[in-house]
Design an enzyme around this catalytic site. Sequence first.
Site: not given
Length: 234
Positions: A59, A96, A127, A208, A211
Amino acid sequence: MLNRFMTYGFCFAILQLLIACGPAAEENSAPIVGEQTASDNADEAVAEAKTLILAFGDSLYAGYGLAPNEGFAPELQKALNDAGQDVRVHNAGVSGDTTAAGLRRMDFVLDSLTKKPDLVLLGLGGNDLLRGLKPSDTRANMEAMVQKLSDRDIPVMLTGMLAPPNLGKEFSDQFNVIYPALARKYDVKLYPFFMDGVVGRSDLILPDGIHPNAQGIDVIVERIALDVELALKG
């Protein structure tokens, strides 16, 4: 450089980052609404440029939560173009993705391009940390990808990730050597930590809290662009 990030602030921020980079299970990595992922077809514009860079990651590369022209790939391309480089940066970031998922799709992505990349930016591993995967597995997957690119005679630049200290010294020691060790073994370029300059900076992070926002991407690109230029020169 590693010591700069081994603080409580880094630990908290990087854990948030990892949560964002890996919400989808490996077996079901369908994007959420509004999420940016690697395009299904190669960018037709890449054939127009003298140089093609493939940005292959998760991402952080995909431009999560940003407008199409604000992500890492387009902003890096703009910076390189402004520096006089005739370059296209093809976005092959998928939110992801673990290193195992990246390894599975690498051949397909390479084969779908209209020309062989002059450089691959390879940025995966966050991840794997989120899932608590064994550093030995992460290293094996990363090495397999670097080997694939080496077999195709494609230069590589690794953009590293760092393990948060709460995972334990033994785990961190095993994980944090992955990228430098592979860079030495395969004689490839290394940018030690992709989020350098952004982690812990709320003004450079999306609402958020995770990011990079557009300004955060600008900081990343500003710091990494010269390394990319040098990598292109060999």
